[in-house]
Design an enzyme around this catalytic site. Sequence first.
Site, PDB file in Angstrom:
ATOM      1  N   SER A  73       2.416   6.792  -2.360  1.00  0.00           N
ATOM      2  CA  SER A  73       3.365   7.723  -2.879  1.00  0.00           C
ATOM      3  C   SER A  73       4.460   6.425  -3.366  1.00  0.00           C
ATOM      4  O   SER A  73       5.524   6.677  -3.081  1.00  0.00           O
ATOM      5  CB  SER A  73       4.217   8.603  -1.894  1.00  0.00           C
TER       6      SER A  73
ATOM      7  N   LYS B 213       3.414  12.964  -8.996  1.00  0.00           N
ATOM      8  CA  LYS B 213       2.782  11.623  -9.367  1.00  0.00           C
ATOM      9  C   LYS B 213       1.317  12.107  -9.890  1.00  0.00           C
ATOM     10  O   LYS B 213       0.550  11.176 -10.437  1.00  0.00           O
ATOM     11  CB  LYS B 213       2.701  10.815  -8.113  1.00  0.00           C
TER      12      LYS B 213
ATOM     13  N   SER C 268       7.011  14.264  -4.739  1.00  0.00           N
ATOM     14  CA  SER C 268       5.753  13.400  -5.315  1.00  0.00           C
ATOM     15  C   SER C 268       4.693  13.841  -5.546  1.00  0.00           C
ATOM     16  O   SER C 268       3.745  13.287  -5.957  1.00  0.00           O
ATOM     17  CB  SER C 268       5.620  12.228  -3.895  1.00  0.00           C
TER      18      SER C 268
END
Length: 453
Positions: free
Chosen positions: A282, A110, A107
């Site tokens: 997240s 992102k 993640s």
Amino acid sequence: MLLIIALSLAAAAGAYFGTQQLRREHGDSVVSGVAVPEPIVSAGATPSPAVTPAAAPVPRAAAVAADLAATLRQAALGTRLRARIADAATGAVLYDDHGGTGAAPASTAKLLTAAAILTVHPADYRFTTSVAVSGSTVVLVGGGDPTLSGAAAGHSGAYPQAARLSDLATKLRAAHVSVSRIVVDDALFAGPAISPDWEAEDVPSSYGAGITAVMTDGGRAAPGDYLRSSTPDLAAGAELAALLGKPGLPVTRGAAPATATTTASVRSAPLSVLIEQMLHDSDNVIAEVLARQVAVATHVTSSFLGAAKAIATVLGTVGVQVGSGMRDGSGLAVADRVSPAALVQLLRVAAGYLKTTTPTSAGALIAALPVAAWSGTLQDRYRSGPAAAVAGEVRAKTGSLTGVTSLAGYVHDRSGRLLVFSLDADRTPATGTAAAESALDRVVAALGSCGCS
């Protein structure tokens, strides 16, 4: 034990603080309704983690390597750690271990999506959802707002400040529309709703949904659901029917006829809020929708691969070379590849230390990053042991997949010099996520305690 955290943000990076609905990443547990306390600021406390320069010398690379040596050898990090640490202001590389090589970012990917969308849109940009009417057909036209609330009026949805489907229903009733069917229009997005690069268990799940231009509550089938939906567009249409008092109406996919008239619309929370919700919790679904919005804004195919390519192209204009290894916008695909070097460069852009010819609002992502021992996916970390030495002083994005644990962000060293780091342990024991997270936290704590000038 009460944790006292001193926290002050740079003026340009003000953030929302309060109760968060914490949604952890793939591979982590899920904790809902976690109350995040307001920070207690001690008198005379050092502002942190403000991403501001310090009148201190750049650390010496050899000294940084020596200081981190023990923590970098922790068994919990598995057999490989891709890493780059740099001085934020100058870009001088202070530590590197295959930092230019792509690895599964989980993640931390992102960050790429956040910076790209903030380059093609300003931080106050909003996405519009509308309804069009043709005879007795109501068309719910998706504008790519992942947080649209499907909750009834007076009830809270999954995301603060979200636009509300109930407002559209109210306006339709006020227009005395007689509805016989509902059509959901997903034309803004292209390609499959579920990535072929995701694991079968990713959708439906608590962290993954089908990605459609029409959805409510981050792709949940109904307000308050734990699991998200593989067909969130149809679920949103059914929610609109229920809000109109006609829960049995047929719901199909399609496009608004040429004769349709737009009757009502609602606008999402500002982009800065969506990015905060994505990075703090997240949230994979918000990430994938925003990735597609980058593709839409740059007029390329708004599919998983099209969005990933659009993000790489946009970030290339601000000096961040992502390469061609990304398969989605959230990092959920195990085949994703991005280098720690690219993430370090992105963090320097966001902090304003890497000047670009293309205007960008990427600095807004800094305020959206979780803070050690205090907020988002870092709320429960840095609370004990050696890592507690930098509680409240680290602002970073977490990442976790099976066998992958990553962390990328900012920390000041002992002299106050701002450093940027990206750490990616991509061969950790499959059952050792918590241990790997703690190990990475100890690396960052050692960096923050480093007197390496």
